[in-house]
Design a protein around this motif. Sequence first.
Motif, PDB file in Angstrom:
ATOM      1  N   SER A 108     -19.486 -29.768   7.019  1.00  0.00           N
ATOM      2  CA  SER A 108     -18.740 -30.813   6.324  1.00  0.00           C
ATOM      3  C   SER A 108     -17.611 -30.269   5.465  1.00  0.00           C
ATOM      4  O   SER A 108     -16.838 -31.030   4.911  1.00  0.00           O
ATOM      5  CB  SER A 108     -19.694 -31.639   5.456  1.00  0.00           C
ATOM      6  N   THR A 109     -17.505 -28.951   5.288  1.00  0.00           N
ATOM      7  CA  THR A 109     -16.450 -28.386   4.452  1.00  0.00           C
ATOM      8  C   THR A 109     -15.608 -27.414   5.259  1.00  0.00           C
ATOM      9  O   THR A 109     -16.070 -26.818   6.225  1.00  0.00           O
ATOM     10  CB  THR A 109     -17.040 -27.634   3.246  1.00  0.00           C
ATOM     11  N   LYS A 110     -14.352 -27.255   4.829  1.00  0.00           N
ATOM     12  CA  LYS A 110     -13.464 -26.280   5.451  1.00  0.00           C
ATOM     13  C   LYS A 110     -13.667 -24.930   4.797  1.00  0.00           C
ATOM     14  O   LYS A 110     -14.035 -24.845   3.643  1.00  0.00           O
ATOM     15  CB  LYS A 110     -11.996 -26.698   5.273  1.00  0.00           C
ATOM     16  N   THR A 111     -13.395 -23.882   5.543  1.00  0.00           N
ATOM     17  CA  THR A 111     -13.435 -22.556   4.954  1.00  0.00           C
ATOM     18  C   THR A 111     -12.087 -22.281   4.305  1.00  0.00           C
ATOM     19  O   THR A 111     -11.037 -22.649   4.836  1.00  0.00           O
ATOM     20  CB  THR A 111     -13.721 -21.487   6.021  1.00  0.00           C
ATOM     21  N   VAL A 112     -12.107 -21.658   3.163  1.00  0.00           N
ATOM     22  CA  VAL A 112     -10.879 -21.332   2.439  1.00  0.00           C
ATOM     23  C   VAL A 112     -10.860 -19.839   2.162  1.00  0.00           C
ATOM     24  O   VAL A 112     -11.897 -19.188   2.091  1.00  0.00           O
ATOM     25  CB  VAL A 112     -10.766 -22.122   1.115  1.00  0.00           C
ATOM     26  N   ALA A 113      -9.665 -19.303   1.996  1.00  0.00           N
ATOM     27  CA  ALA A 113      -9.509 -17.878   1.699  1.00  0.00           C
ATOM     28  C   ALA A 113     -10.005 -17.588   0.284  1.00  0.00           C
ATOM     29  O   ALA A 113      -9.987 -18.456  -0.585  1.00  0.00           O
ATOM     30  CB  ALA A 113      -8.048 -17.471   1.841  1.00  0.00           C
ATOM     31  N   ALA A 114     -10.430 -16.386   0.080  1.00  0.00           N
ATOM     32  CA  ALA A 114     -10.879 -15.974  -1.249  1.00  0.00           C
ATOM     33  C   ALA A 114      -9.708 -16.010  -2.221  1.00  0.00           C
ATOM     34  O   ALA A 114      -8.553 -15.815  -1.848  1.00  0.00           O
ATOM     35  CB  ALA A 114     -11.472 -14.578  -1.187  1.00  0.00           C
ATOM     36  N   ALA A 115     -10.010 -16.240  -3.478  1.00  0.00           N
ATOM     37  CA  ALA A 115      -8.949 -16.363  -4.483  1.00  0.00           C
ATOM     38  C   ALA A 115      -8.174 -15.058  -4.674  1.00  0.00           C
ATOM     39  O   ALA A 115      -7.014 -15.075  -5.044  1.00  0.00           O
ATOM     40  CB  ALA A 115      -9.552 -16.814  -5.796  1.00  0.00           C
ATOM     41  N   SER A 116      -8.812 -13.943  -4.441  1.00  0.00           N
ATOM     42  CA  SER A 116      -8.139 -12.667  -4.661  1.00  0.00           C
ATOM     43  C   SER A 116      -7.403 -12.163  -3.422  1.00  0.00           C
ATOM     44  O   SER A 116      -6.892 -11.057  -3.420  1.00  0.00           O
ATOM     45  CB  SER A 116      -9.152 -11.616  -5.108  1.00  0.00           C
ATOM     46  N   ASP A 117      -7.372 -12.951  -2.376  1.00  0.00           N
ATOM     47  CA  ASP A 117      -6.720 -12.541  -1.136  1.00  0.00           C
ATOM     48  C   ASP A 117      -5.205 -12.633  -1.301  1.00  0.00           C
ATOM     49  O   ASP A 117      -4.662 -13.719  -1.470  1.00  0.00           O
ATOM     50  CB  ASP A 117      -7.192 -13.425   0.013  1.00  0.00           C
ATOM     51  N   GLN A 118      -4.534 -11.484  -1.303  1.00  0.00           N
ATOM     52  CA  GLN A 118      -3.077 -11.441  -1.434  1.00  0.00           C
ATOM     53  C   GLN A 118      -2.498 -10.619  -0.299  1.00  0.00           C
ATOM     54  O   GLN A 118      -3.149  -9.721   0.230  1.00  0.00           O
ATOM     55  CB  GLN A 118      -2.658 -10.811  -2.760  1.00  0.00           C
ATOM     56  N   ARG A 119      -1.263 -10.941   0.055  1.00  0.00           N
ATOM     57  CA  ARG A 119      -0.560 -10.162   1.076  1.00  0.00           C
ATOM     58  C   ARG A 119       0.889 -10.015   0.646  1.00  0.00           C
ATOM     59  O   ARG A 119       1.497 -10.933   0.125  1.00  0.00           O
ATOM     60  CB  ARG A 119      -0.642 -10.863   2.420  1.00  0.00           C
ATOM     61  N   THR A 120       1.439  -8.843   0.901  1.00  0.00           N
ATOM     62  CA  THR A 120       2.824  -8.538   0.555  1.00  0.00           C
ATOM     63  C   THR A 120       3.658  -8.522   1.828  1.00  0.00           C
ATOM     64  O   THR A 120       3.289  -7.875   2.803  1.00  0.00           O
ATOM     65  CB  THR A 120       2.911  -7.167  -0.146  1.00  0.00           C
ATOM     66  N   PHE A 121       4.766  -9.235   1.814  1.00  0.00           N
ATOM     67  CA  PHE A 121       5.683  -9.297   2.946  1.00  0.00           C
ATOM     68  C   PHE A 121       7.004  -8.654   2.558  1.00  0.00           C
ATOM     69  O   PHE A 121       7.574  -8.972   1.510  1.00  0.00           O
ATOM     70  CB  PHE A 121       5.931 -10.751   3.368  1.00  0.00           C
ATOM     71  N   LEU A 122       7.493  -7.735   3.385  1.00  0.00           N
ATOM     72  CA  LEU A 122       8.812  -7.133   3.202  1.00  0.00           C
ATOM     73  C   LEU A 122       9.775  -7.807   4.168  1.00  0.00           C
ATOM     74  O   LEU A 122       9.509  -7.894   5.365  1.00  0.00           O
ATOM     75  CB  LEU A 122       8.766  -5.635   3.473  1.00  0.00           C
ATOM     76  N   ILE A 123      10.886  -8.270   3.654  1.00  0.00           N
ATOM     77  CA  ILE A 123      11.870  -9.001   4.444  1.00  0.00           C
ATOM     78  C   ILE A 123      13.195  -8.261   4.350  1.00  0.00           C
ATOM     79  O   ILE A 123      13.634  -7.915   3.244  1.00  0.00           O
ATOM     80  CB  ILE A 123      12.041 -10.434   3.903  1.00  0.00           C
ATOM     81  N   PRO A 124      13.860  -8.003   5.471  1.00  0.00           N
ATOM     82  CA  PRO A 124      15.172  -7.357   5.406  1.00  0.00           C
ATOM     83  C   PRO A 124      16.159  -8.214   4.614  1.00  0.00           C
ATOM     84  O   PRO A 124      16.146  -9.442   4.716  1.00  0.00           O
ATOM     85  CB  PRO A 124      15.597  -7.233   6.864  1.00  0.00           C
ATOM     86  N   ALA A 125      17.003  -7.574   3.832  1.00  0.00           N
ATOM     87  CA  ALA A 125      17.979  -8.320   3.030  1.00  0.00           C
ATOM     88  C   ALA A 125      18.985  -9.040   3.912  1.00  0.00           C
ATOM     89  O   ALA A 125      19.522 -10.077   3.547  1.00  0.00           O
ATOM     90  CB  ALA A 125      18.691  -7.381   2.069  1.00  0.00           C
TER      91      ALA A 125
END
Length: 108
Positions: free
Chosen positions: A25-42
């Motif tokens: 009955s519930t959706k799974t959610v990501a953990a609160a401490s889950d972070q990701r860093t993305f590098l994007i070309p200027a």
Amino acid sequence: MRRAIALVGLFGIIGAGLSLSILPSTKTVAAASDQRTFLIPASDGYGVADCISSKAECGKIVANAWCEAKGFKMATSFGLADREDFTGTLAKATVTAEPEQPLVIVCG
């Protein structure tokens, strides 16, 4: 004949009720401490470098939209990437011109 149809209908309703009670009955959610860093070309071609590098209000909107598109709730930080974020993994190359510094968006 009517009883047979009624029984088939009754068993169908009971089977549907049982199958719905088994489903989660519930959706799974990501953990609160889950972070990701993305590098994007200027020079990514979308023109977001001005907003993100100057930390303007439009940069917050762009960074949040980027994170939402990647499945995260919002951007925790954004701006120009530090040299440590994108160097040190390859052997040193000889470059005649200084390359553009990439942008960083941290999503959480």
